[in-house]
Write a protein that holds these residues in place. Structure first.
Motif, PDB file in Angstrom:
ATOM      1  N   VAL A  45      -5.063  12.732  14.403  1.00 25.54           N
ATOM      2  CA  VAL A  45      -4.800  12.968  15.828  1.00 25.54           C
ATOM      3  C   VAL A  45      -4.899  11.620  16.517  1.00 25.54           C
ATOM      4  N   CYS A  46      -3.934  11.300  17.386  1.00 22.66           N
ATOM      5  CA  CYS A  46      -4.001   9.995  18.031  1.00 22.66           C
ATOM      6  C   CYS A  46      -3.703  10.089  19.516  1.00 22.66           C
ATOM      7  N   GLY A  47      -3.794   8.954  20.180  1.00 28.06           N
ATOM      8  CA  GLY A  47      -3.612   8.903  21.625  1.00 28.06           C
ATOM      9  C   GLY A  47      -2.275   9.465  22.069  1.00 28.06           C
ATOM     10  N   SER A  48      -1.231   9.284  21.250  1.00 35.09           N
ATOM     11  CA  SER A  48       0.072   9.790  21.684  1.00 35.09           C
ATOM     12  C   SER A  48       0.099  11.319  21.664  1.00 35.09           C
ATOM     13  N   ASP A  49      -0.726  11.945  20.817  1.00 36.50           N
ATOM     14  CA  ASP A  49      -0.826  13.410  20.857  1.00 36.50           C
ATOM     15  C   ASP A  49      -1.415  13.866  22.194  1.00 36.50           C
ATOM     16  N   GLY A  69       1.699  16.644  15.896  1.00 40.69           N
ATOM     17  CA  GLY A  69       1.132  15.996  14.710  1.00 40.69           C
ATOM     18  C   GLY A  69       2.145  15.168  13.951  1.00 40.69           C
ATOM     19  N   HIS A  70       1.897  13.845  13.858  1.00 40.65           N
ATOM     20  CA  HIS A  70       2.856  12.954  13.180  1.00 40.65           C
ATOM     21  C   HIS A  70       2.188  12.063  12.134  1.00 40.65           C
ATOM     22  N   GLU A  71       0.887  12.266  11.897  1.00 42.95           N
ATOM     23  CA  GLU A  71       0.165  11.386  10.954  1.00 42.95           C
ATOM     24  C   GLU A  71      -0.347  12.214   9.786  1.00 42.95           C
ATOM     25  N   PHE A  72       0.553  12.750   8.977  1.00 44.74           N
ATOM     26  CA  PHE A  72       0.048  13.667   7.950  1.00 44.74           C
ATOM     27  C   PHE A  72       0.442  13.263   6.539  1.00 44.74           C
ATOM     28  N   ALA A 153      -2.020   6.514   6.488  1.00 46.20           N
ATOM     29  CA  ALA A 153      -0.865   5.637   6.252  1.00 46.20           C
ATOM     30  C   ALA A 153      -0.059   5.413   7.527  1.00 46.20           C
ATOM     31  N   GLU A 154       0.060   6.452   8.362  1.00 47.49           N
ATOM     32  CA  GLU A 154       0.885   6.298   9.578  1.00 47.49           C
ATOM     33  C   GLU A 154       0.297   5.241  10.512  1.00 47.49           C
ATOM     34  N   PRO A 155      -0.967   5.373  10.962  1.00 48.02           N
ATOM     35  CA  PRO A 155      -1.489   4.302  11.824  1.00 48.02           C
ATOM     36  C   PRO A 155      -1.571   2.953  11.108  1.00 48.02           C
TER      37      PRO A 155
END
Ligand SMILES: [Zn+2]
Ligand SMILES: [Zn+2]
Length: 350
Positions: A45-49, A69-72, A153-155
């Motif tokens: 979960v990140c700031g853009s969420d 959710g984009h960091e999975f 991996a995403e961040p």
């Protein structure tokens, strides 16, 4: 392998109204001809969420309703007729997905594609039991890296693009990082591992968790609520000015500090989003021959680099990630908003 259920839980943005989100029951999606169905192991979960949840400016193009959710990372459990990856593979998805055919995509800058689609914004994302993704947007996870850990991996790919691709760092480079959020911390860690002398600058809000965490990553820190940037830099680097400044805070004063303190011939690389315009006096940078660079997201190759780095243990993933059950996604978001965790990761099967 267990049978795929027909229903799942998912964290969904229900309307364009701010904060209209809920964990709801959904159908498990069917993969299209070139798609794979991924059983989500972990989704950061990140700031853009938070921006998406609040329906902030810049998120008007969000599809509604959409699973965020984009960091999975997760395991492929079913494949469409024409899909190329195999069932059973552990994968991560590229979050900003280019068309694959245009000049930018072909030139390795898929995140700049005019027709790009963002997971968890334009298509259903990974804060759910399952997600379907076109096979060409998946990157395989190397052996030795766990499925939840791979969600970093995403961040990390964002930091890889900023630090290793958009910036030149060699042993002894003096690097200042402003903004010890997950991206700033990962960028600081990459610079440290590349042999740089690193100073991470935060504010009073970072003293409880993020600055101490940065020190555990092996880098020096200072709190700009206590000490001026110039003074913090002098006590870290002596008379020498910073060669490189990685601006990961999105705070206008941090950009001002970078303009004021960067050394002659140095580079400022901006990784953060800003909510308001920035003003600076061009001769301040011109007369020092400063390079001002911006680094946006990452392509599949940077994900691959990030995954290989994670597999070598460059990032202490267990300390970095705080795990939450899928039904506790609202708590994870609240903890991210309050800065109570370094990186929240939702584990649907946990
Ligand atoms: Zn993110
Ligand atoms: Zn394209």
């Amino acid at each position: 392998m267990n049978a795929i259920p027909t229903r799942m839980r998912g964290f969904r943005k229900l309307s364009r109204r701010p904060d209209d989100v809920a964990v709801v029951d959904l159908d498990v999606p069917e993969p299209g001809p070139d798609e794979l169905l991924v059983e989500v192991a972990g989704c950061g979960v990140c700031g853009s969420d938070l921006h998406a949840v609040h329906a902030d400016r810049g998120y008007e193009s969000m599809r509604i309703p959409v699973v965020l959710g984009h960091e999975f990372a997760g395991r492929v459990v079913a494949a469409g007729r024409d899909a190329t990856a195999g069932v059973g593979d552990l994968v991560v998805a590229v979050s900003i997905q280019g068309c694959g055919g245009c000049v930018r995509c072909q030139g390795g800058r898929s995140q700049l594609c005019a027709d790009r689609r963002i997971l968890g914004i334009h298509t259903d994302g990974g804060l759910a039991g399952y997600v379907r993704v076109a096979s060409r947007h998946l990157v395989p996870v190397p052996d030795g890296l766990g499925p939840v850990e791979a969600a970093l991996a995403e961040p990390l790919s964002v930091a890889v693009h900023a630090v290793l691709e958009r910036t030149s760092i060699t042993p002894g480079t003096r690097v200042v990082v402003t903004g010890p959020g997950p991206i700033g911390l990962l960028a600081a860690r990459l610079a440290h591992v590349a042999g740089a002398e690193v100073l991470v600058l935060g504010t009073a809000a970072d003293t409880a968790l993020r600055l101490p965490f940065a020190e555990r990553l092996g880098v020096a820190t200072a709190n700009l609520s206590d000490v001026a940037a110039a003074e913090a830099i002098r006590s870290r680097f002596g008379a020498a000015a910073p060669d490189t400044w990685l601006e990961a805070s999105g705070a206008v004063p941090a950009f001002g500090a970078a303009v004021g303190e960067i050394g002659p011939g140095g580079q400022i690389t901006v990784i953060a989003q800003y909510a308001s315009p920035v003003e600076f006096f061009v001769p301040d940078l011109l007369r020092r021959d400063v390079t001002l660079a911006f680094s946006y997201a990452a392509n599949a190759a940077a994900y691959d680099t990030a995954l290989r780095l994670l597999a070598t243990g460059v990032v202490p993933t267990a300390e970095f990630q705080t795990r939450y059950a899928l039904d506790d996604t609202p708590t994870a978001l609240a903890d991210v908003a309050a800065g109570r965790v370094v990186k929240a990761v939702v584990v649907p099967g946990g």
